[in-house]
Structures are given as C-alpha cells and as structure tokens.
Design a protein around this motif. Structure first.
Motif, short mmCIF file in Angstrom:
data_model
loop_
_atom_site.label_atom_id
_atom_site.label_comp_id
_atom_site.label_asym_id
_atom_site.label_seq_id
_atom_site.Cartn_x
_atom_site.Cartn_y
_atom_site.Cartn_z
N LEU A 46 32.56 41.87 37.95
CA LEU A 46 33.06 40.59 37.46
C LEU A 46 32.28 40.18 36.20
O LEU A 46 31.07 39.98 36.26
CB LEU A 46 32.88 39.53 38.55
CG LEU A 46 33.28 38.10 38.21
CD1 LEU A 46 34.77 38.01 37.91
CD2 LEU A 46 32.93 37.17 39.36
N ASP A 158 36.00 44.52 35.85
CA ASP A 158 37.35 44.62 36.38
C ASP A 158 38.09 43.31 36.14
O ASP A 158 39.26 43.29 35.78
CB ASP A 158 37.30 44.90 37.89
CG ASP A 158 36.62 46.22 38.19
OD1 ASP A 158 36.87 47.20 37.46
OD2 ASP A 158 35.84 46.28 39.15
N THR A 159 37.38 42.22 36.37
CA THR A 159 37.94 40.89 36.17
C THR A 159 37.00 40.12 35.26
O THR A 159 35.79 40.17 35.44
CB THR A 159 38.07 40.15 37.52
OG1 THR A 159 39.04 40.82 38.33
CG2 THR A 159 38.51 38.70 37.32
N THR A 160 37.54 39.43 34.28
CA THR A 160 36.71 38.66 33.36
C THR A 160 37.00 37.18 33.51
O THR A 160 38.14 36.74 33.44
CB THR A 160 36.97 39.09 31.90
OG1 THR A 160 36.59 40.46 31.77
CG2 THR A 160 36.14 38.26 30.94
N ASP A 184 40.76 36.56 32.40
CA ASP A 184 41.71 36.75 33.50
C ASP A 184 41.77 35.49 34.35
O ASP A 184 42.78 35.18 34.96
CB ASP A 184 41.26 37.92 34.40
CG ASP A 184 41.22 39.23 33.65
OD1 ASP A 184 42.22 39.56 32.98
OD2 ASP A 184 40.19 39.93 33.72
N TRP A 216 50.55 38.44 34.58
CA TRP A 216 49.47 37.64 35.17
C TRP A 216 49.22 36.43 34.30
O TRP A 216 48.82 36.56 33.13
CB TRP A 216 48.20 38.47 35.31
CG TRP A 216 47.03 37.65 35.76
CD1 TRP A 216 46.05 37.11 34.97
CD2 TRP A 216 46.71 37.25 37.09
NE1 TRP A 216 45.15 36.42 35.72
CE2 TRP A 216 45.53 36.47 37.03
CE3 TRP A 216 47.32 37.46 38.34
CZ2 TRP A 216 44.94 35.92 38.19
CZ3 TRP A 216 46.71 36.91 39.47
CH2 TRP A 216 45.55 36.16 39.37
N LEU A 238 39.57 34.49 41.91
CA LEU A 238 39.03 35.78 41.51
C LEU A 238 39.55 36.88 42.43
O LEU A 238 39.92 37.97 41.98
CB LEU A 238 37.49 35.75 41.53
CG LEU A 238 36.85 34.81 40.49
CD1 LEU A 238 35.37 34.62 40.76
CD2 LEU A 238 37.07 35.35 39.07
N HIS A 241 43.08 37.67 41.62
CA HIS A 241 43.22 38.55 40.45
C HIS A 241 42.88 39.98 40.79
O HIS A 241 43.57 40.92 40.38
CB HIS A 241 42.34 38.06 39.29
CG HIS A 241 42.49 38.93 38.06
ND1 HIS A 241 41.58 39.88 37.69
CD2 HIS A 241 43.51 39.00 37.15
CE1 HIS A 241 42.01 40.49 36.60
NE2 HIS A 241 43.18 39.98 36.26
N TYR A 242 41.82 40.16 41.58
CA TYR A 242 41.40 41.51 41.95
C TYR A 242 42.51 42.20 42.76
O TYR A 242 42.82 43.37 42.52
CB TYR A 242 40.09 41.46 42.74
CG TYR A 242 39.43 42.81 42.90
CD1 TYR A 242 39.21 43.63 41.80
CD2 TYR A 242 39.02 43.26 44.15
CE1 TYR A 242 38.60 44.87 41.93
CE2 TYR A 242 38.41 44.50 44.30
CZ TYR A 242 38.21 45.30 43.18
OH TYR A 242 37.60 46.52 43.33
N ILE A 245 45.34 43.16 40.33
CA ILE A 245 45.13 44.35 39.48
C ILE A 245 45.08 45.63 40.32
O ILE A 245 45.44 46.69 39.85
CB ILE A 245 43.87 44.25 38.57
CG1 ILE A 245 42.60 44.02 39.38
CG2 ILE A 245 44.04 43.16 37.53
CD1 ILE A 245 41.34 44.02 38.52
#
Ligand SMILES: Nc1nc2c(ncn2[C@@H]2O[C@H](COP(=O)(O)OP(=O)(O)O)[C@@H](O)[C@H]2O)c(=O)[nH]1
Ligand SMILES: [Mg+2]
Lengths: 313, 131
Positions: A46, A158-160, A184, A216, A238, A241-242, A245
C-alpha cells in the motif's frame, strides 16, 4: 547465505541488515535479493503519499493497528527527504508510530531519499521485497509529495492512497494532474478542520470529469487520523480496491508492468555500470574528456564506439 | 557506487517534558551529513533498543534531564547488545553529574556529553568512534 536463512527464519536483525545492504548498495545486496526473490509476491503493498504534514504517518499508524487487529502482520517503509546541502536527514515518521514499536508483528524502517531519485525507487522496491520475504502481510510505503519521484515509488504499490487536507486552496488545481492519476483511494485528513467538505466536493468533480471511462472510481474518505475517526471506513475502501484489482486482472497487470520496469532498469543500470567501470579503471575516461574538450572527438562518437567495442560480440 | 550514511537514533528515554536539546543535537547531526532517526519524547529502553534494531543504526544518542540516567542508560546498552548489535556506539547526554560518568562508561556508554558541550564535539566524537 546465513543472512538470508536468518531473515527467512524471522530474524529482525537479519531483515534490518538486509535493508541496510540495499540502501547502501553493498555488493552483497544483489546476492541476498537473488535468494529472497522466490519468497516474494505475497504481501499487499500500500503506497501512501501526499503533502508534508498531511497526516500520512499518523494515518499509517492507525491503519497498521487496524490491520494488526485483523491478525495481519505489517511492514512500514517511511521515506523522508534528504537535505541536498549536507546529505543528512531527520527522519521523524516514527514519532507518530511509537505505539507500534514493541509490537512484534510490525517492522518499521525509515529511509532518506539520499542521492538519485531513480535509485530510491529501486531501493524502496527492494526493501519492500525484503519485508515481503520476511512474511509481512501488509506493507506500507509512505512518501512525501506527489512529484515524479513519488509517482515512481508508488509504482511499487498495489494500491495507492493519496492523503489531502483542507486549506490547500488552489493548490489542488496545481497538483491535480499528478494526484488524479495515481490515487486509487483518496483520504481527506484533518476533517476536523474547516473546508473538508469543500475539498471533497472539488475532488469529486475532478474525478467525475476524469473518470468517465474508468472502471474504478476512486472513493474519497474523510478521516480524522489523530482521533482514529474514519479509519475503519478507510480500511474497507482499501480492501475493496484490493479485491477489485485482484478480481479484474488489474493486480496481475500492474505486477507484470512492475516486473518489466524492474528488469529493464536493472539491465540498464548494470550495463551502464559495466561500461563506466571499465573506462574509469583503465583511465580511458580522462582521455575521452580531453579529446572532447579539444573537439578532437565528441560524446556521441565515443559512446557508439564503446558500445561496439564492449557489447557487440 | 556505495551510498553509505552514518545512521543515528536520537532518543529521549524517561519522562522529561521537553526535547529542545535533543532537537538541537538532531539538527547538528543532520547538518554533519548523518541520517538521524528521531522518535520523540518518553521512550522506554525497550522501545529505544527495538527502534535501533529496526533502523540498523550505527549510533544511539540519548539525552536525559530528569536524573534517571543511572538506571536508563545502562538498561539501553544491555538491551541493544542483547539484540546482537555489538558494534553500535551508544552515547549519552543531558544533566549528568560528573560523579556519575565513570559508572556510565563502565556500563558501556562510550561518552557522556554534559550541558554546554558544543554540538561539533558530538559530531567529531561520533565520526572518530563509529564502526
Ligand atoms: N487536526 C488534526 N491534526 C492531525 C490529524 N492527523 C494528523 N494530525 C497532525 O498533523 C501533524 C502532521 O502529522 P504527520 O502524521 O506527521 O504528517 P505527515 O508529514 O503527512 O506524515 C501532526 O502534528 C499530527 O498530530 C487530524 O486528523 N486532525
Ligand atoms: Mg510522515
């Protein structure tokens, strides 16, 4: 290697020394990374970025605790700027994370940006891999700002998550191009201050303009990190989102892209270093410089002939 | 292409209420080109030793004003060494009576800096003694 074996067996000292080897570019870092690589690829990474003082470290502390409460282990890499004048740095992110220090399931490492920004992004990426191989489930990478260097660093994520605060005024216009693309998930921190709603509205408008074609739509979560308010909701965003993706192939695609970039960068750096070393050691570099100065030769011709000589077999 | 930096943990053990002195030292060390990890007030010896481990620092620099140094400084040395960090240079400063210094050195504090020590002396000592 012993340090690798120790790291994989859970030695925090071995992990710590590995990150030092990465940061200082010790030769042994390559050998360590080689052996750690098969053990990587499991962690959720993250990226957290935003302007200085936005509350990124405070939020990281609270998020880390939320993940710990879910039984996950946590790694944190907190990057702060190095002074361009002295080469030194004051790395103060741990001040906000003291409650995590004695939790054995958490490992925090502060890093200065040091010299080259390109170098930094590959160092943070390798430090993430070390934490990943060590077995951390969730790895946070905190960086300041939303400039190009940070964009490069969040490529390891992976996620921002982008952290913004009210009262930035028209600044949001200035940084919008950068942040809209990398975020994200957006967190509006310090929602106890005036202007959080206005910021949320503006951000929503920009995202709607920007996001028509995207699958997204980045959510915006208001947070008061210092009081822990909105943290659970943020974790839910979060996680969402994970999941997104993972299920839509985006994660695979991002990791593929990342692997490609890493391989190309490593290759370019290694070739560059190989050639540089060979002309520095033999003293040819000085001759080239003389030739260039007197206009007897030029950089383009020299590079071309070096490539022909050293690489083309 | 090595990019080594001396890393220093500046720590405030005990219950002191302010950290002006520690911040002055932190800035001086940064200006000398060191990477300073600062963790804020009221750190326990356990927290200091663990932060030193995670940050793989070359130096732990502590400051105490409250008089708790005879107990806290040696405790940090003990915990840092127990973590396998045998080369870490550990120094102390703050309001420390002359008479206490020999016992602290005996306990593994490499040097003690009393109030008024120019920050340059601290920088020089670290440069000369860091491993
Ligand atoms: N009012 C208010 N202050 C906050 C909040 N979150 C963090 N802060 C404060 O903002 C300052 C900067 O926080 P920090 O986490 O170090 O920011 P960073 O530079 O983005 O990592 C600290 O003094 C925090 O206590 C919040 O939600 N509301
Ligand atoms: Mg921070």
């Amino acid at each position: 290697m012993d340090i690798v074996k120790d790291l994989l067996n859970g030695s925090r000292l071995a992990l710590s020394r590995t990150i030092t080897a990465i940061e200082n570019e010790y030769d042994e870092a390559v050998d360590i990374m080689k052996e750690l690589y098969p053990h990587t690829g499991h962690a959720f990474v993250l990226g957290i970025t935003g302007p200085p003082g936005a509350g990124k470290s405070t939020m990281t502390d609270k998020l880390a605790r939320a993940y710990r409460n879910m039984g996950k282990t946590v790694g944190i890499i907190a990057v702060d700027p190095t002074s361009p004048f002295s080469g030194g740095a004051i790395l103060g992110d741990r001040i906000r994370m003291n409650s995590l220090t004695l939790d054995e399931g958490v490992f925090i490492r502060s890093m200065g940006t040091r010299g080259s920004l390109g170098g930094l992004s590959h160092k943070t990426a390798d430090a993430v891999k070390a934490l990943d191989a060590f077995g951390k489930d969730v790895i946070f990478v905190e960086t300041v700002g939303v400039g190009q260097s940070e964009v490069d660093i969040v490529k390891a994520a992976d996620t921002t998550m982008v952290v913004l605060i009210p009262g930035m005024g028209d600044d949001i216009q200035a940084i919008k191009a950068g942040i809209l693309e990398i975020g994200d998930v957006f967190a509006i921190n310090k929602a106890d201050h005036d202007g959080a709603d206005k910021l949320q509205m503006e951000l929503n408008m920009m995202l709607d303009l920007d996001g028509e074609m995207k699958e997204w739509r980045p959510p915006i979560q208001k947070v008061i990190a210092s009081q822990g308010e909105g943290i659970n909701e943020l974790v839910a965003q979060l996680d969402k989102h994970y999941s997104y993706i993972k299920e839509n192939g985006v994660l695979e695609q991002r990791r593929h892209e990342r692997t490609r970039t890493e391989l190309m960068e490593l290759l370019n750096a290694s070739i560059g270093r190989y050639i540089t070393n060979s002309i520095v050691k033999t003293g040819r570099l000085d001759n080239y410089l003389e030739d260039i100065k007197s206009r007897a030769n030029d950089p383009y011709t020299i590079v071309r002939s070096l490539l022909d000589e050293l690489l083309v077999k | 292409m090595m990019e080594k930096r001396i890393r220093v943990l500046v720590a405030k053990p005990g219950l002191d209420g302010h950290d002006r002195g520690a911040k002055v030292v932190a800035r001086a060390l940064r200006d000398a080109g060191f990477e300073v990890i600062y963790t804020g007030l009221r750190q326990t010896p356990e927290q200091i030793a663990e932060a030193a481990l995670q940050e793989d620092v070359n130096v732990v620099a502590m400051s105490i004003l409250s008089g708790a140094h005879p107990h806290l400084f040696p405790k940090v040395v003990e915990l840092v060494r127990a973590n396998g960090m045998n080369d870490t240079l550990i120094v102390g400063g703050g309001v420390i009576p002359e008479g206490d210094i020999p016992a602290l050195k005996e306990a593994g504090i490499a040097e003690v800096f009393t109030p008024g020590t120019p920050t340059g002396n601290i920088v020089e000592f670290i440069k000369a003694n860091v491993k």
